[in-house]
Scaffold this active site. Structure first.
Site, PDB file in Angstrom:
ATOM      1  N   TYR A 112       0.841  -1.200   0.000  1.00 37.69           N
ATOM      2  CA  TYR A 112       0.000   0.000   0.000  1.00 37.69           C
ATOM      3  C   TYR A 112       0.874   1.248   0.000  1.00 37.69           C
ATOM      4  CZ  TYR A 112      -4.152  -2.686   1.392  1.00 37.69           C
ATOM      5  OH  TYR A 112      -5.202  -3.562   1.435  1.00 37.69           O
ATOM      6  N   TYR A 151      -0.392 -10.047   0.264  1.00 37.86           N
ATOM      7  CA  TYR A 151       0.704  -9.608   1.133  1.00 37.86           C
ATOM      8  C   TYR A 151       0.624 -10.295   2.492  1.00 37.86           C
ATOM      9  CZ  TYR A 151      -3.007  -6.389   2.722  1.00 37.86           C
ATOM     10  OH  TYR A 151      -4.190  -5.863   3.161  1.00 37.86           O
ATOM     11  N   ARG A 161      -2.791 -12.076   3.243  1.00 39.25           N
ATOM     12  CA  ARG A 161      -4.101 -11.649   2.737  1.00 39.25           C
ATOM     13  C   ARG A 161      -4.206 -12.021   1.267  1.00 39.25           C
ATOM     14  NH1 ARG A 161      -7.538  -8.338   4.274  1.00 39.25           N
ATOM     15  NH2 ARG A 161      -8.777 -10.143   3.723  1.00 39.25           N
ATOM     16  N   HIS A 164      -7.068  -8.387  -2.721  1.00 45.10           N
ATOM     17  CA  HIS A 164      -8.404  -7.845  -2.437  1.00 45.10           C
ATOM     18  C   HIS A 164      -8.442  -6.347  -2.692  1.00 45.10           C
ATOM     19  CE1 HIS A 164      -6.148  -7.292   1.313  1.00 45.10           C
ATOM     20  NE2 HIS A 164      -6.912  -6.221   1.535  1.00 45.10           N
ATOM     21  N   HIS A 166     -10.559  -2.988  -1.292  1.00 43.14           N
ATOM     22  CA  HIS A 166     -11.499  -2.454  -0.297  1.00 43.14           C
ATOM     23  C   HIS A 166     -12.493  -1.555  -1.029  1.00 43.14           C
ATOM     24  CE1 HIS A 166      -8.895  -3.588   3.168  1.00 43.14           C
ATOM     25  NE2 HIS A 166      -7.951  -3.466   2.251  1.00 43.14           N
TER      26      HIS A 166
HETATM   27  O1  LIG Z   1      -8.040  -5.500  10.594  1.00 43.93           O
HETATM   28  C1  LIG Z   1      -6.895  -5.830  10.339  1.00 43.93           C
HETATM   29  O2  LIG Z   1      -6.086  -6.069  11.221  1.00 43.93           O
HETATM   30  C2  LIG Z   1      -6.492  -5.974   8.920  1.00 43.93           C
HETATM   31  C3  LIG Z   1      -5.245  -6.454   8.593  1.00 43.93           C
HETATM   32  C4  LIG Z   1      -4.882  -6.613   7.264  1.00 43.93           C
HETATM   33  C5  LIG Z   1      -5.765  -6.275   6.268  1.00 43.93           C
HETATM   34  O3  LIG Z   1      -5.488  -6.431   4.964  1.00 43.93           O
HETATM   35  C6  LIG Z   1      -7.029  -5.792   6.605  1.00 43.93           C
HETATM   36  O4  LIG Z   1      -7.857  -5.477   5.585  1.00 43.93           O
HETATM   37  C7  LIG Z   1      -7.386  -5.645   7.921  1.00 43.93           C
END
Ligand SMILES: O=C(O)c1ccc(O)c(O)c1
Length: 246
Positions: A112, A151, A161, A164, A166
């Site tokens: 990111y 990642y 993860r 994805h 958001h």
């Molecule tokens: O809520 C979290 O901790 C969290 C961690 C990694 C992510 O990619 C996410 O979308 C949320």
């Protein structure tokens, strides 16, 4: 209420078992985040239920193109070029027009553009990772981007993860913002993701998974993925800020 006579809206009531529990120890940050006391309902105040009304005038010409909206002139983001499209629907399957959708994501390497992201994958100088668009009169939306990379994250010793995006759906008020995550069909990291594993019903996971849509791809340019968002009702899309108690 099982024996009560159905009303026009009772067919569309929310199935609370569909949404994951707020407390899910396999997803570490849910432990501190989950409420420890019973929830109380607080009525919305006027400022939470009025405005803003977003119109086309807030959307810039490249807001729905993440391959270009941060890129230097003549360049574009690195990665697998994709179009994401679908419709925003209400609990009756009716389109929801003129809602503001915002999206953010990691780059093709899984990083990111955020000061707290220290993952080894490099930043792409031509990729910011954010965009927005409004739904049309038929509830449809589309944006162009690159497929984000998976990642690692410090939840467990080797947790990753899945790729994805958001997505935030803005309502007619600041208190009406719903946020979800869209996954990609066929990604082997989906079923082993600790966040996904908080979801009990495989059908709910399917609903968070965008489908490859060859009919909407742009030949010699971008693959397309289809992702519909259902705001309410018994088969609502899962929203991470609307867990089972709300
Ligand atoms: O809520 C979290 O901790 C969290 C961690 C990694 C992510 O990619 C996410 O979308 C949320």
């Amino acid at each position: 209420m099982k024996n009560s006579k159905p009303t026009a809206t009772s067919y569309f009531t929310r199935d609370r078992a569909w949404h994951p529990k707020a407390y899910a120890p396999g997803y570490k940050s849910s432990v501190l985040r989950a409420p420890t006391r019973p929830l109380i309902a607080i009525g919305n105040s006027l400022s939470e239920t009025t405005g803003p009304a977003f119109g086309d005038d807030i959307i810039g010409p490249l807001d729905n193109d993440l391959t270009l909206n941060f890129a230097r002139p003549g360049e574009s983001a690195i990665g697998e070029r994709i179009l994401v499209h679908g419709r925003v629907l209400d609990e009756r399957g009716q389109p929801v027009p003129k809602v503001l959708l915002e999206f953010w994501q990691a780059n093709a390497g899984g990083r990111y553009r955020h000061k707290k992201d220290g993952y080894l994958a490099p930043l792409d100088p031509n990729f910011g990772g954010c965009g927005r668009t409004l739904t049309g009169d038929d509830g449809s939306y589309a944006f162009r981007t690159i497929r984000p990379g998976p990642y690692p994250w410090p939840n467990g010793p080797n947790d990753w993860r899945p790729a994805h995006i958001h997505i935030s759906v803005f309502g007619q008020a600041f208190a009406q913002r719903l946020i979800t995550q869209m996954y990609f069909e066929g990604d082997p990291l989906i079923p082993i993701c600790p966040i996904v594993r908080t979801i009990a019903d495989p059908a709910a996971i399917e609903q968070l998974t965008a489908r490859l849509d060859m009919n909407s791809s742009a030949p010699m340019d971008a693959l397309a993925y289809r992702f519909d968002i259902i705001l309410r009702g018994s088969r609502s899309t899962l929203f991470e800020n609307r867990p089972e108690g709300n």
